[in-house]
Design a protein around this motif. Structure first.
Motif, mmCIF file in Angstrom:
data_model
loop_
_atom_site.group_PDB
_atom_site.id
_atom_site.type_symbol
_atom_site.label_atom_id
_atom_site.label_comp_id
_atom_site.label_asym_id
_atom_site.label_seq_id
_atom_site.Cartn_x
_atom_site.Cartn_y
_atom_site.Cartn_z
ATOM 1 N N HIS A 55 55.188 36.291 -20.119
ATOM 2 C CA HIS A 55 55.913 35.347 -19.205
ATOM 3 C C HIS A 55 57.504 36.063 -18.975
ATOM 4 O O HIS A 55 58.001 35.724 -17.926
ATOM 5 C CB HIS A 55 56.212 34.085 -19.822
ATOM 6 C CG HIS A 55 56.489 32.991 -18.831
ATOM 7 N ND1 HIS A 55 55.843 32.707 -17.978
ATOM 8 C CD2 HIS A 55 57.426 32.160 -18.563
ATOM 9 C CE1 HIS A 55 56.187 31.959 -17.145
ATOM 10 N NE2 HIS A 55 57.280 31.540 -17.590
ATOM 11 N N ALA A 56 57.878 37.178 -19.927
ATOM 12 C CA ALA A 56 59.281 37.775 -19.593
ATOM 13 C C ALA A 56 59.094 38.549 -18.488
ATOM 14 O O ALA A 56 60.323 38.825 -17.866
ATOM 15 C CB ALA A 56 59.507 38.524 -20.718
ATOM 16 N N SER A 57 57.960 38.897 -17.803
ATOM 17 C CA SER A 57 57.656 39.701 -16.662
ATOM 18 C C SER A 57 58.540 39.082 -15.832
ATOM 19 O O SER A 57 59.326 39.881 -14.825
ATOM 20 C CB SER A 57 56.178 39.923 -16.257
ATOM 21 O OG SER A 57 55.796 40.436 -17.519
ATOM 22 N N TYR A 58 58.540 37.903 -15.522
ATOM 23 C CA TYR A 58 58.852 37.149 -14.200
ATOM 24 C C TYR A 58 60.753 36.964 -14.273
ATOM 25 O O TYR A 58 61.410 37.115 -13.366
ATOM 26 C CB TYR A 58 58.424 35.774 -13.814
ATOM 27 C CG TYR A 58 57.050 35.722 -14.080
ATOM 28 C CD1 TYR A 58 56.220 36.432 -13.142
ATOM 29 C CD2 TYR A 58 56.275 35.134 -15.260
ATOM 30 C CE1 TYR A 58 54.986 36.743 -13.383
ATOM 31 C CE2 TYR A 58 54.806 35.461 -15.261
ATOM 32 C CZ TYR A 58 54.194 36.146 -14.394
ATOM 33 O OH TYR A 58 52.840 36.407 -14.440
ATOM 34 N N LEU A 59 60.910 36.745 -15.499
ATOM 35 C CA LEU A 59 62.578 36.772 -15.823
ATOM 36 C C LEU A 59 63.243 37.980 -15.589
ATOM 37 O O LEU A 59 64.018 38.301 -14.844
ATOM 38 C CB LEU A 59 62.905 36.256 -17.316
ATOM 39 C CG LEU A 59 64.237 36.224 -17.697
ATOM 40 C CD1 LEU A 59 64.556 35.314 -18.830
ATOM 41 C CD2 LEU A 59 64.749 37.549 -18.286
ATOM 42 N N GLY A 60 62.347 39.097 -16.197
ATOM 43 C CA GLY A 60 63.094 40.390 -16.056
ATOM 44 C C GLY A 60 63.019 41.020 -14.433
ATOM 45 O O GLY A 60 63.830 41.766 -14.101
ATOM 46 N N VAL A 61 61.990 40.760 -13.898
ATOM 47 C CA VAL A 61 61.560 40.902 -12.404
ATOM 48 C C VAL A 61 62.681 40.588 -11.425
ATOM 49 O O VAL A 61 63.379 41.296 -10.750
ATOM 50 C CB VAL A 61 60.106 40.941 -12.011
ATOM 51 C CG1 VAL A 61 60.082 41.142 -10.483
ATOM 52 C CG2 VAL A 61 59.196 41.719 -12.492
ATOM 53 N N ALA A 62 62.826 39.392 -11.558
ATOM 54 C CA ALA A 62 63.831 38.733 -10.929
ATOM 55 C C ALA A 62 65.200 39.104 -11.145
ATOM 56 O O ALA A 62 66.130 39.347 -10.251
ATOM 57 C CB ALA A 62 63.783 37.015 -11.080
ATOM 58 N N ALA A 63 65.370 39.476 -12.284
ATOM 59 C CA ALA A 63 66.863 39.659 -12.753
ATOM 60 C C ALA A 63 67.223 41.276 -12.468
ATOM 61 O O ALA A 63 68.106 41.394 -11.685
ATOM 62 C CB ALA A 63 67.126 39.730 -14.173
ATOM 63 N N TYR A 64 66.110 42.246 -12.312
ATOM 64 C CA TYR A 64 66.124 43.429 -11.861
ATOM 65 C C TYR A 64 66.417 43.578 -10.504
ATOM 66 O O TYR A 64 67.163 44.293 -9.878
ATOM 67 C CB TYR A 64 65.028 44.480 -12.380
ATOM 68 C CG TYR A 64 65.194 45.019 -13.579
ATOM 69 C CD1 TYR A 64 66.137 46.174 -13.701
ATOM 70 C CD2 TYR A 64 64.798 44.583 -14.730
ATOM 71 C CE1 TYR A 64 66.506 46.981 -14.457
ATOM 72 C CE2 TYR A 64 65.135 45.511 -16.093
ATOM 73 C CZ TYR A 64 65.872 46.383 -15.855
ATOM 74 O OH TYR A 64 66.016 47.326 -16.829
ATOM 75 N N LEU A 65 65.578 42.846 -9.642
ATOM 76 C CA LEU A 65 65.554 42.666 -8.144
ATOM 77 C C LEU A 65 67.054 42.283 -7.635
ATOM 78 O O LEU A 65 67.657 42.966 -6.904
ATOM 79 C CB LEU A 65 64.669 41.801 -7.419
ATOM 80 C CG LEU A 65 62.840 42.305 -7.678
ATOM 81 C CD1 LEU A 65 62.015 41.172 -7.192
ATOM 82 C CD2 LEU A 65 63.002 43.709 -6.687
ATOM 83 N N SER A 66 67.398 41.178 -8.332
ATOM 84 C CA SER A 66 68.884 40.838 -7.891
ATOM 85 C C SER A 66 69.987 41.662 -8.349
ATOM 86 O O SER A 66 70.805 41.977 -7.292
ATOM 87 C CB SER A 66 69.124 39.579 -8.869
ATOM 88 O OG SER A 66 70.585 39.151 -8.437
ATOM 89 N N ALA A 67 69.842 42.341 -9.587
ATOM 90 C CA ALA A 67 70.892 43.321 -9.823
ATOM 91 C C ALA A 67 70.660 44.608 -8.751
ATOM 92 O O ALA A 67 71.701 45.133 -8.482
ATOM 93 C CB ALA A 67 70.642 43.783 -11.284
#
Length: 242
Positions: A55-67
């Motif tokens: 489930h951390a995939s969604y947290l990490g991908v959203a954070a990386y895309l925004s960054a």
């Protein structure tokens, strides 16, 4: 009595920045972010019976895309947030098609494998993600012109998002669709015999959980103003599961 306790909790939560120091305000801000993330996973585990270790995939991908969008391509936070959430939802839909080919232990292992792929890419694609150094020097958004740089302002922002997320997820699980989800969790064959589509119900829930995982990811990167591959790790997923 329950309503009184809820009212007291709400009053304390809203007024916390007025009597607590920045350390405790920041700590509780992180609790709201973790709560959204855990609640999104609970849609899968608690109500859907689908134990996930990715489930951390969604947290990490959203954070990386925004960054990446804000720091390298000059996107404003509003556009970057929208693209990040849409990208996360699309990824959740794709991952759901793969993971929902199995149930039980097989489902858990597929979600773990998909998460590990993203974790490895975050480390190896250093030209995009900056590898082990992560992406630093990020800024926080200013919704409606309100700066979120102070501990108190970010606290209230995260609190509002957390309350909204909780309400939306509560409505989801208490709806007729939520009842069908719980039915599929407990008696998938009986639900199929009644004319329901267990796979589709699980897939929609998988996507919805990914959406809120992405929202938690945006708050995570806003708070830390930094993102590192560990946000995609199995450890992050396991912590939410625990």
């Amino acid at each position: 009595m329950k309503w009184i306790a809820s009212a007291v909790f709400a009053a304390v939560a809203f007024s916390l920045p007025f009597f607590a120091g920045d350390f405790y305000v920041n700590l509780v801000s992180q609790i709201w972010i973790a709560a959204i993330f855990a609640l999104s996973l609970n849609l899968l585990v608690g109500f859907g019976g689908m134990t996930s270790l990715g489930h951390a995939s969604y947290l990490g991908v959203a954070a990386y895309l925004s960054a990446i969008l804000t720091s390298r391509y000059g996107f404003d936070h509003g556009a970057a947030a929208l693209i990040s959430i849409v990208g996360t939802v699309v990824m959740a839909a794709f991952f759901g098609v793969i993971a929902l080919r199995a149930t039980g232990l097989g489902f858990l292992m597929i979600t773990l494998a998909l998460s590990q792929v993203l974790w490895g890419l975050a480390y190896r694609m250093s030209n995009v993600t900056n590898g082990d150094n992560g992406i630093a020097g990020l800024s926080r958004p200013a919704p409606f012109g309100i700066s979120l740089e102070s501990a108190a302002s970010f606290y209230w922002f995260s609190l509002i998002v957390a309350v909204f997320a909780f309400a939306m997820m509560a409505i989801f699980v208490s709806s007729s669709f939520g009842s069908s989800l719980k039915g599929v969790r407990d008696q998938p064959r009986r639900m199929a015999a009644l004319g329901f589509n267990p796979w589709m119900i699980r897939w929609i829930t998988f996507i919805y959980a990914g959406f809120w995982g992405g929202v938690a990811g945006l708050l995570y990167v806003y708070y830390n103003q930094y993102i590192h591959p560990t946000s995609l790790s199995t450890t992050s997923s396991a912590e939410a599961l625990l």
